[in-house]
Design an enzyme around this catalytic site. Structure first.
Site, PDB file in Angstrom:
ATOM      1  N   ASP A   1      11.100-123.900  14.049  1.00 48.50           N
ATOM      2  CA  ASP A   1      11.827-123.134  15.081  1.00 48.50           C
ATOM      3  C   ASP A   1      11.537-121.642  15.021  1.00 48.50           C
ATOM      4  O   ASP A   1      12.111-120.855  15.776  1.00 48.50           O
ATOM      5  CB  ASP A   1      13.336-123.381  14.953  1.00 48.50           C
ATOM      6  CG  ASP A   1      13.878-122.917  13.602  1.00 48.50           C
ATOM      7  OD1 ASP A   1      13.086-122.430  12.769  1.00 48.50           O
ATOM      8  OD2 ASP A   1      15.093-123.035  13.392  1.00 48.50           O
ATOM      9  N   GLY A   2      10.670-121.218  14.112  1.00 46.95           N
ATOM     10  CA  GLY A   2      10.280-119.809  14.064  1.00 46.95           C
ATOM     11  C   GLY A   2      10.983-119.012  12.971  1.00 46.95           C
ATOM     12  O   GLY A   2      10.621-117.863  12.716  1.00 46.95           O
TER      13      GLY A   2
ATOM     14  N   ARG B   1      13.101 -92.838  14.447  1.00 48.12           N
ATOM     15  CA  ARG B   1      13.233 -91.738  15.406  1.00 48.12           C
ATOM     16  C   ARG B   1      14.515 -91.797  16.224  1.00 48.12           C
ATOM     17  O   ARG B   1      14.905 -90.827  16.836  1.00 48.12           O
ATOM     18  CB  ARG B   1      11.984 -91.664  16.292  1.00 48.12           C
ATOM     19  CG  ARG B   1      10.799 -91.101  15.510  1.00 48.12           C
ATOM     20  CD  ARG B   1       9.545 -91.007  16.325  1.00 48.12           C
ATOM     21  NE  ARG B   1       9.066 -92.315  16.719  1.00 48.12           N
ATOM     22  CZ  ARG B   1       8.161 -92.515  17.666  1.00 48.12           C
ATOM     23  NH1 ARG B   1       7.654 -91.492  18.312  1.00 48.12           N
ATOM     24  NH2 ARG B   1       7.761 -93.738  17.956  1.00 48.12           N
ATOM     25  N   GLN B   2      15.202 -92.941  16.210  1.00 46.98           N
ATOM     26  CA  GLN B   2      16.521 -92.982  16.859  1.00 46.98           C
ATOM     27  C   GLN B   2      17.537 -92.632  15.773  1.00 46.98           C
ATOM     28  O   GLN B   2      18.152 -93.492  15.174  1.00 46.98           O
ATOM     29  CB  GLN B   2      16.794 -94.369  17.417  1.00 46.98           C
ATOM     30  CG  GLN B   2      15.810 -94.787  18.521  1.00 46.98           C
ATOM     31  CD  GLN B   2      16.128 -96.189  19.021  1.00 46.98           C
ATOM     32  OE1 GLN B   2      17.208 -96.459  19.505  1.00 46.98           O
ATOM     33  NE2 GLN B   2      15.163 -97.089  18.885  1.00 46.98           N
TER      34      GLN B   2
ATOM     35  N   ASP C   1       4.751 -79.449  17.803  1.00 46.38           N
ATOM     36  CA  ASP C   1       6.082 -79.250  18.386  1.00 46.38           C
ATOM     37  C   ASP C   1       6.929 -78.425  17.425  1.00 46.38           C
ATOM     38  O   ASP C   1       6.559 -78.215  16.262  1.00 46.38           O
ATOM     39  CB  ASP C   1       6.761 -80.579  18.768  1.00 46.38           C
ATOM     40  CG  ASP C   1       6.984 -81.513  17.577  1.00 46.38           C
ATOM     41  OD1 ASP C   1       7.033 -81.036  16.432  1.00 46.38           O
ATOM     42  OD2 ASP C   1       7.118 -82.725  17.820  1.00 46.38           O
TER      43      ASP C   1
ATOM     44  N   LYS D   1       6.647 -78.007  22.989  1.00 45.83           N
ATOM     45  CA  LYS D   1       6.420 -79.153  23.874  1.00 45.83           C
ATOM     46  C   LYS D   1       7.692 -79.535  24.614  1.00 45.83           C
ATOM     47  O   LYS D   1       8.806 -79.289  24.142  1.00 45.83           O
ATOM     48  CB  LYS D   1       5.884 -80.349  23.074  1.00 45.83           C
ATOM     49  CG  LYS D   1       6.915 -81.338  22.587  1.00 45.83           C
ATOM     50  CD  LYS D   1       6.315 -82.555  21.927  1.00 45.83           C
ATOM     51  CE  LYS D   1       7.408 -83.384  21.275  1.00 45.83           C
ATOM     52  NZ  LYS D   1       6.979 -84.416  20.370  1.00 45.83           N
TER      53      LYS D   1
ATOM     54  N   ARG E   1       9.302 -83.027  26.198  1.00 44.19           N
ATOM     55  CA  ARG E   1       9.120 -84.470  26.367  1.00 44.19           C
ATOM     56  C   ARG E   1       9.713 -84.889  27.697  1.00 44.19           C
ATOM     57  O   ARG E   1      10.867 -84.644  27.981  1.00 44.19           O
ATOM     58  CB  ARG E   1       9.767 -85.243  25.212  1.00 44.19           C
ATOM     59  CG  ARG E   1       9.420 -86.704  25.258  1.00 44.19           C
ATOM     60  CD  ARG E   1       9.840 -87.463  24.016  1.00 44.19           C
ATOM     61  NE  ARG E   1       8.937 -87.380  22.885  1.00 44.19           N
ATOM     62  CZ  ARG E   1       7.736 -87.949  22.833  1.00 44.19           C
ATOM     63  NH1 ARG E   1       7.263 -88.627  23.859  1.00 44.19           N
ATOM     64  NH2 ARG E   1       6.985 -87.832  21.762  1.00 44.19           N
TER      65      ARG E   1
HETATM   66  C1  R5P Z   1       8.334 -85.971  17.108  1.00 40.44           C
HETATM   67  O1  R5P Z   1       9.394 -85.503  16.733  1.00 40.44           O
HETATM   68  C2  R5P Z   1       7.334 -86.540  16.150  1.00 40.44           C
HETATM   69  O2  R5P Z   1       7.118 -85.671  15.074  1.00 40.44           O
HETATM   70  C3  R5P Z   1       6.025 -86.842  16.842  1.00 40.44           C
HETATM   71  O3  R5P Z   1       5.478 -85.643  17.327  1.00 40.44           O
HETATM   72  C4  R5P Z   1       6.197 -87.786  17.983  1.00 40.44           C
HETATM   73  O4  R5P Z   1       7.059 -88.820  17.636  1.00 40.44           O
HETATM   74  C5  R5P Z   1       4.871 -88.345  18.397  1.00 40.44           C
HETATM   75  O5  R5P Z   1       5.055 -89.198  19.482  1.00 40.44           O
HETATM   76  P1  R5P Z   1       3.924 -89.397  20.559  1.00 40.44           P
HETATM   77  O6  R5P Z   1       2.656 -89.667  19.831  1.00 40.44           O
HETATM   78  O7  R5P Z   1       4.396 -90.605  21.369  1.00 40.44           O
HETATM   79  O8  R5P Z   1       3.882 -88.179  21.400  1.00 40.44           O
END
Ligand code: R5P
Length: 319
Positions: A40-41, A99-100, A172, A195, A197
């Site tokens: 079943d995985g 990252r979250q 960044d 930068k 986003r």
């Molecule tokens: C941002 O805070 C990280 O340090 C990276 O710059 C970022 O996560 C890179 O993401 P992507 O390659 O999608 O721009």
């Protein structure tokens, strides 16, 4: 080099070649375990070595497929705990979901904290990680975290290249401290790209603070995910008169469309570490070079096992 029956290193399926390299460095065989899948995985992990009273380490990067690799790690931890291991360390060369790490809008999760809770509940006594995206993620765990950085390996590589007229550029603002450290180690100037986003994969370069005219540029970051950040910054520094552009990044996540972007970007060399194994597609891009973190990880494991200082590693030139 370092044979000790009390120390056991196991590997999940995300990055076995790194785990094998670490074991080679330590002169240990990789711990015996078998991962199988039920019809079943669902996953079954069976530890084949005796681990009662042993100091156990499980090497697993929670890279793609993240959920599968995370679940596998949790099952490993549970398995070792129930087999009476004395101490269990989750070795996470790449910690996915990092990252979250904050609730900056309503009704969103903090997955970095969720994953930290899961790892602890599953049975880890400690965590050994590399470049956790933000240092404060260590505080998401209520168990000790040893936090290494790919900078040690990357900055030695770039120092040995002896790049003339070097300017280190942070792609960044969040990465500024790291870039400043690289500039210090490598005797380079420092510049920053501001930068913006726009979405998960779209980035707009704002302004370049500092000058790169006539310089060779090194851009450093913790992650390349979609490569929006690094490619946009590379275009900007080229427009502003940079000569060669080098990139040094710890985790090559390379989520689509990163490889297409990197192939076209005005970047001469992209250096990543092997915290995440390179896919066959990524291997086709010849300007991507991979450095190994195995010796650094192996040293850290040895020191944890012997109750020796990890911070002493940061002053070393051993890797
Ligand atoms: C941002 O805070 C990280 O340090 C990276 O710059 C970022 O996560 C890179 O993401 P992507 O390659 O999608 O721009």
């Amino acid at each position: 080099m370092f044979l000790n029956d009390n120390l056991k290193i196991f590997s999940g399926s995300s990055n076995p070649s790194l785990a094998i390299e670490v074991c080679k460095y330590l002169g240990l065989p990789i711990g015996g375990s078998k991962i199988s899948t039920f019809p079943d995985g669902e996953k079954l992990i069976r530890i084949e070595d005796d681990v009662r009273g042993r100091d156990c380490f499980v090497v697993q990067s929670t890279c793609r497929p993240q959920d599968e690799h995370l679940m596998e790690l949790l099952i490993y931890l549970d398995c070792l705990r129930r087999a009476s291991a004395k101490r269990i360390t989750a070795v996470m060369p790449y910690f996915g979901y990092a990252r979250q790490d904050r609730k900056d809008e309503g009704r969103v999760p903090i997955t970095a904290k969720l994953v930290a809770n899961l790892i602890t509940t599953a049975g880890a006594d400690r965590v050994l990680a590399i470049d956790l995206h933000a240092h404060q993620l260590q505080g998401f765990f209520d168990i000790p975290v040893d936090h290494l950085t790919g900078e040690l390996v990357l900055s030695r590589y770039f120092r040995d290249k002896k790049i003339p007229d070097l300017s280190v550029v942070s792609p960044d603002v969040g990465n500024l401290k790291t870039a400043a450290r690289y500039a210090g180690h490598l005797n380079g100037d420092l510049a920053i790209v501001h930068k913006k986003r726009i979405s998960g994969s779209q980035v707009q370069a704002g302004e370049l603070i500092g000058s790169v005219e006539g310089c060779n540029v090194l851009m450093c970051d913790d992650i390349i995910a979609t490569a929006g950040t690094i490619c946009t910054a590379a275009e900007l520094v080229k427009e502003r008169g940079a000569k060669k552009v080098y990139v040094g990044v710890t985790h090559g996540v390379f989520a689509p469309p990163a490889l297409e972007r990197l192939a076209k970007a005005p970047i001469d060399e992209i250096v990543v570490t092997n915290t995440i194994p390179l896919t066959e597609e990524a291997k086709q891009i010849k300007k991507i070079k991979v450095l190994s973190v195995a010796v650094m990880l192996g040293e850290a494991i040895k020191r944890i096992h012997r109750d020796e200082s990890i911070s002493a590693l940061f002053g070393q030139e051993a890797y």
